[in-house]
Scaffold this motif. Sequence first.
Motif, PDB file in Angstrom:
ATOM      1  N   GLY A  66       0.847  -1.195   0.000  1.00  0.00           N
ATOM      2  CA  GLY A  66       0.000   0.000   0.000  1.00  0.00           C
ATOM      3  C   GLY A  66       0.873   1.232   0.000  1.00  0.00           C
ATOM      4  O   GLY A  66       2.098   1.134   0.099  1.00  0.00           O
ATOM      5  N   ARG A  67       0.237   2.393  -0.083  1.00  0.00           N
ATOM      6  CA  ARG A  67       1.005   3.634  -0.030  1.00  0.00           C
ATOM      7  C   ARG A  67       1.526   3.844   1.398  1.00  0.00           C
ATOM      8  O   ARG A  67       1.078   3.154   2.327  1.00  0.00           O
ATOM      9  CB  ARG A  67       0.155   4.805  -0.536  1.00  0.00           C
ATOM     10  CG  ARG A  67      -1.051   5.126   0.314  1.00  0.00           C
ATOM     11  CD  ARG A  67      -1.801   6.329  -0.250  1.00  0.00           C
ATOM     12  NE  ARG A  67      -3.070   6.521   0.435  1.00  0.00           N
ATOM     13  CZ  ARG A  67      -3.214   7.164   1.597  1.00  0.00           C
ATOM     14  NH1 ARG A  67      -2.155   7.649   2.219  1.00  0.00           N
ATOM     15  NH2 ARG A  67      -4.400   7.299   2.143  1.00  0.00           N
ATOM     16  N   VAL A 126      -0.478   3.933   5.746  1.00  0.00           N
ATOM     17  CA  VAL A 126      -1.868   3.461   5.829  1.00  0.00           C
ATOM     18  C   VAL A 126      -2.079   2.452   6.958  1.00  0.00           C
ATOM     19  O   VAL A 126      -3.210   2.095   7.266  1.00  0.00           O
ATOM     20  CB  VAL A 126      -2.353   2.859   4.485  1.00  0.00           C
ATOM     21  CG1 VAL A 126      -2.564   3.944   3.456  1.00  0.00           C
ATOM     22  CG2 VAL A 126      -1.396   1.790   3.988  1.00  0.00           C
ATOM     23  N   LYS A 154       0.165  -0.580   7.404  1.00  0.00           N
ATOM     24  CA  LYS A 154       0.584  -1.936   7.021  1.00  0.00           C
ATOM     25  C   LYS A 154       1.307  -2.639   8.166  1.00  0.00           C
ATOM     26  O   LYS A 154       1.011  -3.791   8.501  1.00  0.00           O
ATOM     27  CB  LYS A 154       1.524  -1.874   5.792  1.00  0.00           C
ATOM     28  CG  LYS A 154       0.869  -1.266   4.562  1.00  0.00           C
ATOM     29  CD  LYS A 154       1.825  -1.171   3.378  1.00  0.00           C
ATOM     30  CE  LYS A 154       2.948  -0.174   3.561  1.00  0.00           C
ATOM     31  NZ  LYS A 154       2.494   1.216   3.789  1.00  0.00           N
ATOM     32  N   HIS A 208      -3.890  -5.448  -0.028  1.00  0.00           N
ATOM     33  CA  HIS A 208      -3.665  -4.038  -0.387  1.00  0.00           C
ATOM     34  C   HIS A 208      -4.359  -3.189   0.675  1.00  0.00           C
ATOM     35  O   HIS A 208      -5.585  -3.177   0.767  1.00  0.00           O
ATOM     36  CB  HIS A 208      -4.222  -3.754  -1.788  1.00  0.00           C
ATOM     37  CG  HIS A 208      -4.070  -2.324  -2.195  1.00  0.00           C
ATOM     38  ND1 HIS A 208      -4.721  -1.742  -3.251  1.00  0.00           N
ATOM     39  CD2 HIS A 208      -3.306  -1.332  -1.663  1.00  0.00           C
ATOM     40  CE1 HIS A 208      -4.378  -0.472  -3.369  1.00  0.00           C
ATOM     41  NE2 HIS A 208      -3.533  -0.197  -2.401  1.00  0.00           N
ATOM     42  N   VAL A 209      -3.547  -2.513   1.489  1.00  0.00           N
ATOM     43  CA  VAL A 209      -4.105  -1.714   2.577  1.00  0.00           C
ATOM     44  C   VAL A 209      -4.355  -0.290   2.080  1.00  0.00           C
ATOM     45  O   VAL A 209      -3.459   0.338   1.512  1.00  0.00           O
ATOM     46  CB  VAL A 209      -3.141  -1.683   3.792  1.00  0.00           C
ATOM     47  CG1 VAL A 209      -3.783  -0.945   4.964  1.00  0.00           C
ATOM     48  CG2 VAL A 209      -2.747  -3.103   4.209  1.00  0.00           C
ATOM     49  N   ILE A 210      -5.587   0.196   2.278  1.00  0.00           N
ATOM     50  CA  ILE A 210      -5.870   1.604   1.984  1.00  0.00           C
ATOM     51  C   ILE A 210      -6.502   2.246   3.222  1.00  0.00           C
ATOM     52  O   ILE A 210      -6.925   1.555   4.143  1.00  0.00           O
ATOM     53  CB  ILE A 210      -6.772   1.802   0.733  1.00  0.00           C
ATOM     54  CG1 ILE A 210      -8.203   1.346   1.005  1.00  0.00           C
ATOM     55  CG2 ILE A 210      -6.228   1.058  -0.478  1.00  0.00           C
ATOM     56  CD1 ILE A 210      -9.157   1.795  -0.091  1.00  0.00           C
ATOM     57  N   TRP A 239     -10.152   6.786  -1.232  1.00  0.00           N
ATOM     58  CA  TRP A 239      -9.185   6.332  -2.242  1.00  0.00           C
ATOM     59  C   TRP A 239      -8.365   7.521  -2.710  1.00  0.00           C
ATOM     60  O   TRP A 239      -8.904   8.599  -2.928  1.00  0.00           O
ATOM     61  CB  TRP A 239      -9.970   5.727  -3.409  1.00  0.00           C
ATOM     62  CG  TRP A 239      -9.120   5.093  -4.460  1.00  0.00           C
ATOM     63  CD1 TRP A 239      -8.606   5.694  -5.567  1.00  0.00           C
ATOM     64  CD2 TRP A 239      -8.690   3.737  -4.492  1.00  0.00           C
ATOM     65  NE1 TRP A 239      -7.871   4.783  -6.294  1.00  0.00           N
ATOM     66  CE2 TRP A 239      -7.908   3.576  -5.664  1.00  0.00           C
ATOM     67  CE3 TRP A 239      -8.870   2.629  -3.656  1.00  0.00           C
ATOM     68  CZ2 TRP A 239      -7.320   2.359  -6.019  1.00  0.00           C
ATOM     69  CZ3 TRP A 239      -8.291   1.422  -4.010  1.00  0.00           C
ATOM     70  CH2 TRP A 239      -7.524   1.290  -5.178  1.00  0.00           C
ATOM     71  N   ASP A 265      -3.006   5.299  -4.195  1.00  0.00           N
ATOM     72  CA  ASP A 265      -3.535   3.928  -4.157  1.00  0.00           C
ATOM     73  C   ASP A 265      -3.648   3.372  -5.571  1.00  0.00           C
ATOM     74  O   ASP A 265      -3.442   2.185  -5.811  1.00  0.00           O
ATOM     75  CB  ASP A 265      -4.918   3.919  -3.483  1.00  0.00           C
ATOM     76  CG  ASP A 265      -4.865   4.431  -2.049  1.00  0.00           C
ATOM     77  OD1 ASP A 265      -3.983   3.967  -1.293  1.00  0.00           O
ATOM     78  OD2 ASP A 265      -5.688   5.295  -1.682  1.00  0.00           O
ATOM     79  N   VAL A 287      -0.476   1.931  -6.739  1.00  0.00           N
ATOM     80  CA  VAL A 287      -0.253   0.592  -6.182  1.00  0.00           C
ATOM     81  C   VAL A 287      -0.979  -0.437  -7.051  1.00  0.00           C
ATOM     82  O   VAL A 287      -0.440  -1.484  -7.400  1.00  0.00           O
ATOM     83  CB  VAL A 287      -0.737   0.515  -4.708  1.00  0.00           C
ATOM     84  CG1 VAL A 287      -0.607  -0.898  -4.174  1.00  0.00           C
ATOM     85  CG2 VAL A 287       0.032   1.512  -3.833  1.00  0.00           C
ATOM     86  N   CYS A 331      -8.495  -6.326  -0.508  1.00  0.00           N
ATOM     87  CA  CYS A 331      -8.371  -4.914  -0.159  1.00  0.00           C
ATOM     88  C   CYS A 331      -8.791  -4.750   1.300  1.00  0.00           C
ATOM     89  O   CYS A 331      -9.845  -5.235   1.715  1.00  0.00           O
ATOM     90  CB  CYS A 331      -9.258  -4.079  -1.059  1.00  0.00           C
ATOM     91  SG  CYS A 331      -9.142  -2.330  -0.716  1.00  0.00           S
TER      92      CYS A 331
END
Length: 301
Positions: free
Chosen positions: A15-16, A19, A21, A97-99, A104, A108, A111, A125
């Motif tokens: 992820g970005r 967030v 992770k 995928h962590v957001i 959004w 993201d 990614v 997600c």
Amino acid sequence: MNETADRTGYVAIVGRPNVGKSTLLNHILGTKLSITSRKPQTTRQRILGIHTIDNTQMIFVDTPGMHELHKGADNEMNRYMNQQAIGVLKEVDLCLHVIDAAGWREADQRVVQHLEAAEVERVFCVLNKVDQIHPKSKIIPVLEGASKQYNYQEIIPISALKNRGLDIVVDQLAKWLPAQPKVFPDDEITDRSLRFLVGEMLREKVVRQLGDELPYRTAVVVENYTDEENITHIDAVIYVEKTSQKGIVIGKGGQRLKSIGSSARKSIELLLERKVFLNLLVKTRPGWTDERVQLAALGYQ
Ligand SMILES: Nc1nc2c(ncn2[C@@H]2O[C@H](COP(=O)(O)OP(=O)(O)OP(=O)(O)O)[C@@H](O)[C@H]2O)c(=O)[nH]1
Ligand SMILES: [Mg+2]
């Protein structure tokens, strides 16, 4: 030769930056393994977190936040961090995928482009930090929005920090683990050495206690790690780029360094479950983030 009752697989957490992770990994494991902070780009290197329950072994790979590289301004460290995150996608069975549940973002989307390029078969997600969303109905449009961005296997709202929804994440992942023998012994929780974890604990305190810019200009090296009968003796160096930064890390009358040292020592003692003597030095190493050789010398190969 897949006749086994075990289900084992690698799960990338991507992820970005910022967030949650690493927080997610720590809370799934129930152990503080990967360092976290409110500042982006805290994680610099991949770290495995191994979650074994009965016949199921999930090998999570925590990664640095994927971020955009700007032409010219980028240094080796940024490139290195992206490589660490992107490279892992081709090696795993599943991906989280962590957001941020707040919404959004363009970052993201980038990614997702990497997920598409790597053709990861199953991506879940995770909408994290739902504890910050009020009223909860605000989550619904974010959930719907995410479902249009990528063909996710599932979209799961969670709060890593408050341990909400993590059991659902683990249950969902478990369904898709390949039938194959475990890779690690049941009691192992990471591939990293204690020495590495000790360095990271120290870096966490540096990141948390220093100003917003400085943490990205620092590196930590554990130079000596000796287990004595009743105590572990650790010598570590905090590297900065400029002499002026050295003063910031040391602080007035040495107060800052003392405070970093004492909070790091407490965390390390919890990790090692024994008494620790921590000797800390601050040294200057100009332009370290920009030079591959120096990065390698500091352990970022
Ligand atoms: N309120 C809230 N904060 C959270 C949650 N999960 C993580 N955070 C906070 O978000 C910040 C970033 O968490 P990290 O786990 O370091 O994020 P990361 O994605 O690993 O960040 P990088 O390693 O820099 O990419 C920290 O201050 C966490 O305490 C959550 O569920 N709720
Ligand atoms: Mg992290």
